[in-house]
Design a protein around this motif. Sequence first.
Motif, mmCIF file in Angstrom:
data_model
loop_
_atom_site.group_PDB
_atom_site.id
_atom_site.type_symbol
_atom_site.label_atom_id
_atom_site.label_comp_id
_atom_site.label_asym_id
_atom_site.label_seq_id
_atom_site.Cartn_x
_atom_site.Cartn_y
_atom_site.Cartn_z
ATOM 1 N N LYS A 277 0.845 -1.199 0.000
ATOM 2 C CA LYS A 277 0.000 0.000 0.000
ATOM 3 C C LYS A 277 0.880 1.249 0.000
ATOM 4 C CE LYS A 277 -2.968 2.667 3.048
ATOM 5 N NZ LYS A 277 -3.551 2.767 4.393
ATOM 6 N N TYR A 284 -9.701 2.135 -1.784
ATOM 7 C CA TYR A 284 -9.386 1.141 -2.811
ATOM 8 C C TYR A 284 -9.493 1.752 -4.207
ATOM 9 C CZ TYR A 284 -9.393 -2.535 0.725
ATOM 10 O OH TYR A 284 -9.091 -3.308 1.813
ATOM 11 N N ALA A 287 -6.204 3.347 -5.056
ATOM 12 C CA ALA A 287 -5.231 2.322 -5.442
ATOM 13 C C ALA A 287 -5.545 1.777 -6.822
ATOM 14 C CB ALA A 287 -5.239 1.200 -4.413
ATOM 15 N N PHE A 288 -6.835 1.530 -7.075
ATOM 16 C CA PHE A 288 -7.246 0.960 -8.366
ATOM 17 C C PHE A 288 -6.876 1.898 -9.512
ATOM 18 C CE2 PHE A 288 -10.174 0.094 -11.820
ATOM 19 C CZ PHE A 288 -10.202 -1.284 -11.875
ATOM 20 N N LEU A 291 -2.963 2.420 -9.875
ATOM 21 C CA LEU A 291 -2.327 1.257 -10.497
ATOM 22 C C LEU A 291 -2.686 1.145 -11.972
ATOM 23 C CD1 LEU A 291 -2.826 -1.288 -7.581
ATOM 24 C CD2 LEU A 291 -0.633 -0.525 -8.474
ATOM 25 N N LEU A 298 -5.765 -3.851 -10.242
ATOM 26 C CA LEU A 298 -5.954 -4.343 -8.882
ATOM 27 C C LEU A 298 -7.126 -5.313 -8.873
ATOM 28 C CD1 LEU A 298 -5.343 -4.193 -5.818
ATOM 29 C CD2 LEU A 298 -6.935 -2.263 -5.707
ATOM 30 N N ASP A 301 -7.785 -7.904 -2.392
ATOM 31 C CA ASP A 301 -7.074 -7.637 -1.142
ATOM 32 C C ASP A 301 -7.030 -8.968 -0.414
ATOM 33 O OD1 ASP A 301 -6.087 -6.952 1.300
ATOM 34 O OD2 ASP A 301 -7.674 -5.552 1.839
ATOM 35 N N LEU A 321 -2.450 -6.311 -1.343
ATOM 36 C CA LEU A 321 -3.011 -5.968 -2.635
ATOM 37 C C LEU A 321 -2.374 -6.791 -3.750
ATOM 38 C CD1 LEU A 321 -3.015 -2.090 -2.166
ATOM 39 C CD2 LEU A 321 -4.857 -3.715 -1.654
ATOM 40 N N ILE A 323 -2.211 -7.618 -7.862
ATOM 41 C CA ILE A 323 -2.443 -6.975 -9.156
ATOM 42 C C ILE A 323 -2.064 -7.929 -10.291
ATOM 43 C CG2 ILE A 323 -2.015 -4.676 -8.218
ATOM 44 C CD1 ILE A 323 0.794 -4.815 -9.500
#
Length: 334
Positions: A277, A284, A287-288, A291, A298, A301, A321, A323
Amino acid sequence: MYILQKFFKQLVVNKLGIFSFTFFIVIFSSIVMRILEPETFPGWFDALWYVMTTVTTVGYGDFYPVTIAGRTYAIFIFLIGIGIAGLAIGKLVEALGAHRKRKEEGRLNFKGKGHFVIIGWSEKAKYAISEIIETHPELDIVLIDQLNITPITHKNVHYIQGDPSSESVLLQANINDAQSVLVFSDDSIQDSALADGKTLLVVTSVERLNHHIHSTVEIKKEENIQNFRHAKVDEFVLSHETVSRMAVRSAFSRGITEIYTQLLSYKEGENLFEVKKKGEWKTYKDAFEGLLKEGATLISDGSDLGINKKLNEPIREDARLYIICSKEVYESLT
């Protein structure tokens, strides 16, 4: 004469004695030659150089004694020194051969740390080792099995021969300092319950010696999972069920096995990776989207695949996480 004969007989048996006596002869002879012919050997190293080239039969001829005393002692070097040096070299070669044989037979202790331990040799273990070497070329691998000789030769693979449930064998593999262990089921046991019973015995011995090790085991029967959970096993691979389920999925969704294969192997295409992270990722969704801009997707989790249902939720501090991306993109993220 008898005393001298007995001395040399003991010397032949005692390897350490041979090397010690050879060292003594070389140093003593260097001192003697320097004293007998100070003009011929102006420095101590010159005398040592002469003695070494003589006892090893190289004989460059750049230094040689010219006096009667020097030549007389040189005869002693020819008769005694060359024989002792030859014997020492022979013993050294013999020791190296014995060490290599013991290594091939899995009788040497492993002293490294942070290594992977693989228990049980099979085609599955062979592919597992190949995958580890492909993804982590510098990682040490310790293979434990009861074969008489190592089934694989690689600079990063160390073989240990013996019963993997035995404490002495596990300690020989330095299980206390290992980071992960992978236990494969014994394919020679036809009864699934008995095969899982042996696997459970092995992993219980491992967990008893190293509580912090990450353990992954192959299980034949799904109903035995609870027993393995009780033994604090971290990951399970259901060999028969996994293959059967993949076969069914491929029958209804043609080509899906290629996706499975690609995600399970790091050798080509898009692969599955774990990333940490980042500070700027609060939810999220952050992060999504972050990425995605980097070329990664992603998907989960930990084992939770419902990322799309919780995009606006804050990311857990202990989130794991996962990917999907290429190896190049993953390396740019780490």
